[in-house]
Design a protein around this motif. Sequence first.
Motif, PDB file in Angstrom:
ATOM      1  N   GLU A 301       0.825  -1.205   0.000  1.00 15.77           N
ATOM      2  CA  GLU A 301       0.000   0.000   0.000  1.00 15.77           C
ATOM      3  C   GLU A 301       0.861   1.257   0.000  1.00 15.77           C
ATOM      4  O   GLU A 301       0.549   2.240  -0.688  1.00 15.77           O
ATOM      5  CB  GLU A 301      -0.938   0.011   1.217  1.00 15.77           C
ATOM      6  CG  GLU A 301      -2.058  -1.006   1.134  1.00 15.77           C
ATOM      7  CD  GLU A 301      -1.641  -2.394   1.632  1.00 15.77           C
ATOM      8  OE1 GLU A 301      -0.418  -2.640   1.793  1.00 15.77           O
ATOM      9  OE2 GLU A 301      -2.533  -3.220   1.868  1.00 15.77           O
ATOM     10  N   ARG A 302       1.972   1.223   0.757  1.00 13.44           N
ATOM     11  CA  ARG A 302       2.880   2.380   0.776  1.00 13.44           C
ATOM     12  C   ARG A 302       3.498   2.599  -0.603  1.00 13.44           C
ATOM     13  O   ARG A 302       3.608   3.745  -1.080  1.00 13.44           O
ATOM     14  CB  ARG A 302       3.983   2.154   1.811  1.00 13.44           C
ATOM     15  CG  ARG A 302       3.503   2.162   3.253  1.00 13.44           C
ATOM     16  CD  ARG A 302       4.598   1.687   4.184  1.00 13.44           C
ATOM     17  NE  ARG A 302       4.091   1.445   5.527  1.00 13.44           N
ATOM     18  CZ  ARG A 302       4.687   0.670   6.423  1.00 13.44           C
ATOM     19  NH1 ARG A 302       5.830   0.071   6.120  1.00 13.44           N
ATOM     20  NH2 ARG A 302       4.159   0.503   7.616  1.00 13.44           N
ATOM     21  N   LEU A 373      14.197   8.740  -5.733  1.00 15.19           N
ATOM     22  CA  LEU A 373      13.934   7.340  -5.402  1.00 15.19           C
ATOM     23  C   LEU A 373      13.880   7.261  -3.877  1.00 15.19           C
ATOM     24  O   LEU A 373      14.776   6.734  -3.238  1.00 15.19           O
ATOM     25  CB  LEU A 373      15.037   6.441  -5.975  1.00 15.19           C
ATOM     26  CG  LEU A 373      14.762   4.956  -6.139  1.00 15.19           C
ATOM     27  CD1 LEU A 373      15.782   4.312  -7.055  1.00 15.19           C
ATOM     28  CD2 LEU A 373      14.766   4.221  -4.793  1.00 15.19           C
ATOM     29  N   PRO A 374      12.831   7.811  -3.276  1.00 25.71           N
ATOM     30  CA  PRO A 374      12.786   7.940  -1.817  1.00 25.71           C
ATOM     31  C   PRO A 374      12.359   6.645  -1.138  1.00 25.71           C
ATOM     32  O   PRO A 374      11.749   5.770  -1.770  1.00 25.71           O
ATOM     33  CB  PRO A 374      11.727   9.032  -1.607  1.00 25.71           C
ATOM     34  CG  PRO A 374      10.812   8.875  -2.774  1.00 25.71           C
ATOM     35  CD  PRO A 374      11.669   8.432  -3.931  1.00 25.71           C
ATOM     36  N   PRO A 375      12.663   6.489   0.148  1.00 27.95           N
ATOM     37  CA  PRO A 375      12.150   5.337   0.892  1.00 27.95           C
ATOM     38  C   PRO A 375      10.633   5.392   0.978  1.00 27.95           C
ATOM     39  O   PRO A 375      10.027   6.459   0.859  1.00 27.95           O
ATOM     40  CB  PRO A 375      12.804   5.481   2.265  1.00 27.95           C
ATOM     41  CG  PRO A 375      13.197   6.915   2.373  1.00 27.95           C
ATOM     42  CD  PRO A 375      13.476   7.380   0.986  1.00 27.95           C
ATOM     43  N   ASN A 379       6.246  10.861   3.000  1.00 29.86           N
ATOM     44  CA  ASN A 379       4.828  11.209   2.898  1.00 29.86           C
ATOM     45  C   ASN A 379       4.584  12.234   1.792  1.00 29.86           C
ATOM     46  O   ASN A 379       5.524  12.722   1.146  1.00 29.86           O
ATOM     47  CB  ASN A 379       4.293  11.710   4.239  1.00 29.86           C
ATOM     48  CG  ASN A 379       5.014  12.955   4.744  1.00 29.86           C
ATOM     49  OD1 ASN A 379       5.383  13.834   3.969  1.00 29.86           O
ATOM     50  ND2 ASN A 379       5.209  13.036   6.053  1.00 29.86           N
ATOM     51  N   ALA A 380       3.309  12.560   1.579  1.00 31.21           N
ATOM     52  CA  ALA A 380       2.926  13.461   0.494  1.00 31.21           C
ATOM     53  C   ALA A 380       3.545  14.838   0.648  1.00 31.21           C
ATOM     54  O   ALA A 380       3.983  15.456  -0.336  1.00 31.21           O
ATOM     55  CB  ALA A 380       1.400  13.566   0.424  1.00 31.21           C
ATOM     56  N   SER A 381       3.621  15.341   1.876  1.00 36.67           N
ATOM     57  CA  SER A 381       4.195  16.662   2.108  1.00 36.67           C
ATOM     58  C   SER A 381       5.676  16.686   1.762  1.00 36.67           C
ATOM     59  O   SER A 381       6.161  17.640   1.124  1.00 36.67           O
ATOM     60  CB  SER A 381       3.985  17.057   3.572  1.00 36.67           C
ATOM     61  OG  SER A 381       4.638  18.274   3.867  1.00 36.67           O
ATOM     62  N   ARG A 385       7.552  18.707  -1.263  1.00 35.78           N
ATOM     63  CA  ARG A 385       8.713  19.581  -1.018  1.00 35.78           C
ATOM     64  C   ARG A 385       9.813  19.306  -2.040  1.00 35.78           C
ATOM     65  O   ARG A 385      10.454  20.234  -2.555  1.00 35.78           O
ATOM     66  CB  ARG A 385       9.213  19.338   0.400  1.00 35.78           C
ATOM     67  CG  ARG A 385      10.424  20.141   0.819  1.00 35.78           C
ATOM     68  CD  ARG A 385      10.818  19.754   2.229  1.00 35.78           C
ATOM     69  NE  ARG A 385      12.189  20.127   2.539  1.00 35.78           N
ATOM     70  CZ  ARG A 385      12.917  19.550   3.489  1.00 35.78           C
ATOM     71  NH1 ARG A 385      12.386  18.600   4.237  1.00 35.78           N
ATOM     72  NH2 ARG A 385      14.161  19.943   3.705  1.00 35.78           N
ATOM     73  N   LEU A 386      10.010  18.040  -2.365  1.00 39.14           N
ATOM     74  CA  LEU A 386      11.020  17.667  -3.354  1.00 39.14           C
ATOM     75  C   LEU A 386      10.630  18.151  -4.749  1.00 39.14           C
ATOM     76  O   LEU A 386      11.461  18.707  -5.481  1.00 39.14           O
ATOM     77  CB  LEU A 386      11.210  16.146  -3.350  1.00 39.14           C
ATOM     78  CG  LEU A 386      11.953  15.572  -2.141  1.00 39.14           C
ATOM     79  CD1 LEU A 386      11.735  14.067  -2.038  1.00 39.14           C
ATOM     80  CD2 LEU A 386      13.447  15.889  -2.218  1.00 39.14           C
TER      81      LEU A 386
END
Length: 401
Positions: A301-302, A373-375, A379-381, A385-386
């Motif tokens: 799901e993540r 390629l984040p872990p 989260n969405a915020s 930011r990226l």
Amino acid sequence: MSRSAVWHPFTQHAVEPALPSVALTEGAYLQTDDGRRILDAISSWWVVTHGHRHPAIVEAIRSTAETLDQIIFAGLTHAPAEELASALIGLAPKGLDWVFYSDSGSTSVEVALKMALGYFRNIGSPRARIVVVESSYHGDTIGTMSVGARSVFNAAYEPLLFDVDTIPFPAKDREQETLDAFEAFSRDRQAAAVIVEPLVLGAGGMRMYPPRILAELKRIAEASGTLFIADEVMTGWTSKGLTGGAIPLAATLATDVIFRAYYSADRSRTFFHSSSYTANPIACAAALANIAVWRDEPVIERVTTLSRLQAEGVRRFAGDPRFADVRVTGTIAAFELAVANSGYLAEVGPKLRAFFLKRDLLVRPLGNVIYLLPPYCVNASELGRLHDAIDEAADLVRQAP
């Protein structure tokens, strides 16, 4: 403080500023000695899948270290390695029946190449050619450099590299050229193996292609008796994320046909390969804990959510003249800046890295290609930011003289 004696990888010390020192890692963040919290947007070189210091993986390392450390794996075995092999076979596509452990992506690819060439030698076939994909990258050992693109990465070592057959990257609307080239090499040169990075070419510039092309390459390989090597550097975790990024471990999975070519009373047909830390028990325990995280937590799901957020974030740049291309596969997004000088050594690369780091974001562009390629815990915020920082960076690059 006296100068550091450490020689860092992929680092030109003559031009690099002082490197931040990390004192603490947690979740998606690196905390430096001076208290900065840096968002790790590249999973610390693509390995930290769930975030730093996942409690279950840390506990597995701690508890295993109380009873086991390194054990020679030639002539002995241990429970963490046995259990992990069974778990990997259970997760792998049908037909992969054997697990050979190593300690990095480069060495796991070396293992696969040696298995392939040894297989044909042991069955009495003359096949020895390796087919590779244009722009690919498989590591920094001699064998893996040989099957990677010839570039600045390996130019100094050209005399040591073996010759390979190269097929074009399956670019959009030109995929058939790739398939035709591979079919010709498989038929006319009787290739021993083809090695691919499934779906995403990582260090070669985050170039992406669809699953149907991967499936067709595999079909051609099987039809011609060419062995198929999938280097899961970007889209799997038999090396990069096998332990959730906590400790080095890699595995090469092979079919029973390959194993049987080495299985003999003739000891000269042994697979002669090892590393000192093969199947380290603590690393195997960490990998088992990682598999449990995938099983017990809502990781799928993540991943699904992060993939959706990446796709939505990339959409804002579609058709943007500041970018030559924007693309996404799963949780990986790439933003190719439209600049005069492109490629890994493009001057914009170090400037972009410094720009992001100043904003407490760990991003390492591949020349003019910014990628995220984040872990999976981002989260969405944080992702927003990226994306905002990439928007700002693209403006600054366009305004630069």
